[in-house]
Design a protein around this motif. Structure first.
Motif, PDB file in Angstrom:
ATOM      1  N   ALA A 363       0.838  -1.207   0.000  1.00  0.00           N
ATOM      2  CA  ALA A 363       0.000   0.000   0.000  1.00  0.00           C
ATOM      3  C   ALA A 363       0.870   1.253   0.000  1.00  0.00           C
ATOM      4  O   ALA A 363       1.957   1.274   0.581  1.00  0.00           O
ATOM      5  CB  ALA A 363      -0.922   0.004   1.215  1.00  0.00           C
ATOM      6  N   ARG A 364       0.392   2.287  -0.649  1.00  0.00           N
ATOM      7  CA  ARG A 364       1.107   3.567  -0.601  1.00  0.00           C
ATOM      8  C   ARG A 364       0.908   4.208   0.765  1.00  0.00           C
ATOM      9  O   ARG A 364      -0.079   3.934   1.461  1.00  0.00           O
ATOM     10  CB  ARG A 364       0.595   4.499  -1.695  1.00  0.00           C
ATOM     11  CG  ARG A 364      -0.875   4.900  -1.542  1.00  0.00           C
ATOM     12  CD  ARG A 364      -1.259   5.980  -2.507  1.00  0.00           C
ATOM     13  NE  ARG A 364      -2.688   6.254  -2.471  1.00  0.00           N
ATOM     14  CZ  ARG A 364      -3.294   7.019  -1.556  1.00  0.00           C
ATOM     15  NH1 ARG A 364      -2.595   7.554  -0.561  1.00  0.00           N
ATOM     16  NH2 ARG A 364      -4.604   7.222  -1.604  1.00  0.00           N
ATOM     17  N   PRO A 365       1.834   5.068   1.200  1.00  0.00           N
ATOM     18  CA  PRO A 365       1.593   5.832   2.431  1.00  0.00           C
ATOM     19  C   PRO A 365       0.306   6.637   2.297  1.00  0.00           C
ATOM     20  O   PRO A 365       0.090   7.315   1.293  1.00  0.00           O
ATOM     21  CB  PRO A 365       2.820   6.746   2.514  1.00  0.00           C
ATOM     22  CG  PRO A 365       3.879   6.022   1.756  1.00  0.00           C
ATOM     23  CD  PRO A 365       3.167   5.329   0.626  1.00  0.00           C
ATOM     24  N   GLY A 366      -0.546   6.521   3.280  1.00  0.00           N
ATOM     25  CA  GLY A 366      -1.862   7.152   3.207  1.00  0.00           C
ATOM     26  C   GLY A 366      -2.897   6.284   2.530  1.00  0.00           C
ATOM     27  O   GLY A 366      -4.082   6.638   2.487  1.00  0.00           O
ATOM     28  N   GLY A 367      -2.464   5.149   1.954  1.00  0.00           N
ATOM     29  CA  GLY A 367      -3.398   4.220   1.330  1.00  0.00           C
ATOM     30  C   GLY A 367      -4.109   3.360   2.362  1.00  0.00           C
ATOM     31  O   GLY A 367      -3.919   3.525   3.576  1.00  0.00           O
ATOM     32  N   HIS A 368      -4.911   2.433   1.885  1.00  0.00           N
ATOM     33  CA  HIS A 368      -5.760   1.656   2.782  1.00  0.00           C
ATOM     34  C   HIS A 368      -5.563   0.159   2.596  1.00  0.00           C
ATOM     35  O   HIS A 368      -5.163  -0.303   1.511  1.00  0.00           O
ATOM     36  CB  HIS A 368      -7.237   2.004   2.551  1.00  0.00           C
ATOM     37  CG  HIS A 368      -7.584   3.405   2.941  1.00  0.00           C
ATOM     38  ND1 HIS A 368      -7.417   4.474   2.090  1.00  0.00           N
ATOM     39  CD2 HIS A 368      -8.061   3.922   4.102  1.00  0.00           C
ATOM     40  CE1 HIS A 368      -7.783   5.596   2.702  1.00  0.00           C
ATOM     41  NE2 HIS A 368      -8.182   5.281   3.924  1.00  0.00           N
TER      42      HIS A 368
END
Length: 446
Positions: A363-368
């Motif tokens: 997941a990307r940073p800030g992703g879920h």
């Protein structure tokens, strides 16, 4: 699996105390004994304990396991601590310095290093800490004892905070585990402790037993801790068997899984249509969370990946079972990673944490990350209807196939996810899915 932790105050060498201890262990059905000060350090040969096998230690710290179980791996990083590997659980068995507060604080700092060597690993730290965790836990006469320094308490709190541990016997009214008359006054301490990973407290029972230090059946002057863990240990190999059963029958040894040969991929369903959980994701989550890319982590045969692609998402799948044909993708930085019915087929908390850690890495940073599991109610009913056998904190759904199931509620999902560096997503939509539980999580910004 019941583990007993107790300071024996060098009494195991006496036949009476040894006999009383053995009777107490039989009465409670304990399978592992962790003893602080079990016998005089000068005694090189540990006393035999009926029904148990000595697995390591000395007069400072020693461990025994029931003779019907395979011995665990035991090492001694320092004279005051044993490291014991119980399947998926790491146990640090301690007896901190009885005389110096500065020494205890230093030992607690060393425990932080040991406890965090494998980030997220389920952990039990137990034994005689020789300190009062809170001022109320140490009394001298009617006053608060000055034996424990503030530096020690801060070091203990640091250990608990960094390693995510809970002091399992910390009641509002302290239950003292050691009492003695000193200079004409009663000296009382809650110093025999069991610090446990927070996500294990719901499935572990810890009992303080003061009966072992009074009456005709007493064998020590410390209360014992009985720690009932959600753990199934491997059986001991018979020492009188010349040939394995497969050799006598001609069967392929690989066709008869041992208790450790888990095969979670065999729980994967052959779907012609997407799962209700994946449809709920596209109907309720992808829009509000502005999701454009999805990885289905543990995708099985990939029906849900096809659904995400048909919904216009950039979707990939990954499953560690090679035959499903979804190798580990090179791409990372997904807006959303889904984990559908993966955690509940993994046979222990450590594997679940590792699976979540791996999912979060995509997941990307800030992703879920959205996690969906079968509910405890559904699994309990299925276990009763199917006659499933208990194993660790869940059940063998088929021991011949090597498949496991555990119902996991949202609170447990979140507790495990925190170990993987994920936090609950604020304001995320709630999915309505009968018979299952879920949590929507966020990978924090760097």
């Amino acid at each position: 699996m019941l583990l007993a932790s107790v300071n024996l105050n060098k009494r195991l060498g006496a036949s009476g105390a040894r006999s009383n201890l053995a009777a107490w262990l039989r009465e409670h059905g304990a399978k592992i004994v962790l003893a602080q000060e079990p016998f005089k350090p000068a005694d090189r040969t540990p006393p035999a304990l009926g029904g148990f096998t000595f697995v390591g230690g000395d007069g400072h710290l020693a461990a025994w396991v029931s003779e019907d179980l395979a011995p665990p791996t035991v090492s001694t990083p320092a004279p005051w601590v044993q490291r014991i590997e119980l399947e998926w659980l790491l146990v640090l068995h301690v007896h901190l310095d009885a005389y110096g507060g500065a020494s205890r604080a230093a030992q607690l700092a060393e425990l932080v290093t040991m406890a965090t060597a494998e980030p997220g690993c389920p952990l039990l730290v137990c034994g005689d800490f020789n300190l009062a965790p809170r001022p109320a836990d140490g009394r001298f006469g009617e006053e608060t004892s000055a034996f424990t320094t503030e530096a020690e308490r801060q070091a203990l709190q640091q250990l608990m905070q960094v390693a995510g541990l809970v002091d399992t016997t910390a009641d509002d009214v302290p239950v003292f585990t050691f009492e003695r008359i000193f200079n004409g006054k009663p000296s009382r301490f809650r110093c025999d402790l069991a610090l446990l990973s927070d996500h294990l407290t719901a499935t572990t029972t810890v009992t303080v037993d003061p009966s072992v230090r009074s009456g005709s059946a007493a064998f020590t002057d410390h209360s014992a801790l009985l720690i009932d863990l959600p753990l199934t240990l491997q059986a001991a190999e018979p020492d009188d068997v010349l040939f394995a059963m497969s050799e006598l029958t001609g069967a392929d040894p690989a066709s008869t899984p041992t208790r450790r040969e888990y095969q979670p991929h065999k729980t994967a369903m052959s779907r012609q249509a997407p799962s209700p959980a994946s449809r709920a994701v596209t109907e309720h989550l992808t829009g509000p969370l502005d999701v454009r890319s999805v990885l289905d982590h543990g995708c099985g045969r990939g029906a849900d990946v096809a659904h995400y692609r048909s919904a216009g998402l950039n979707a990939e799948g990954f499953d560690p079972h090679d035959d499903f044909g979804w190798p580990r993708p090179q791409q990372t930085g997904f807006d959303l990673v889904t984990s559908m019915f993966v955690l509940n087929v993994l046979p222990d908390p450590w594997q679940r944490i590792q699976a979540l850690t791996d999912a979060a890495s995509f997941a990307r940073p800030g992703g879920h990350v959205v996690v969906v599991t079968r509910s405890p109610e559904e699994i309990t009913k299925a276990a009763a209807d199917g006659g499933w056998t208990n194993h660790h904190d869940g059940f063998w759904s088929s021991q011949s196939k090597g498949t496991f199931q555990r119902g996991i509620d949202p609170g447990e999902i979140t507790a495990l996810a925190r170990r993987a560096g994920l936090v609950p997503a604020a304001g995320a939509p709630v999915l309505t899915l009968p018979g299952v539980c879920h949590a929507v999580l966020t990978k924090p910004e760097a």
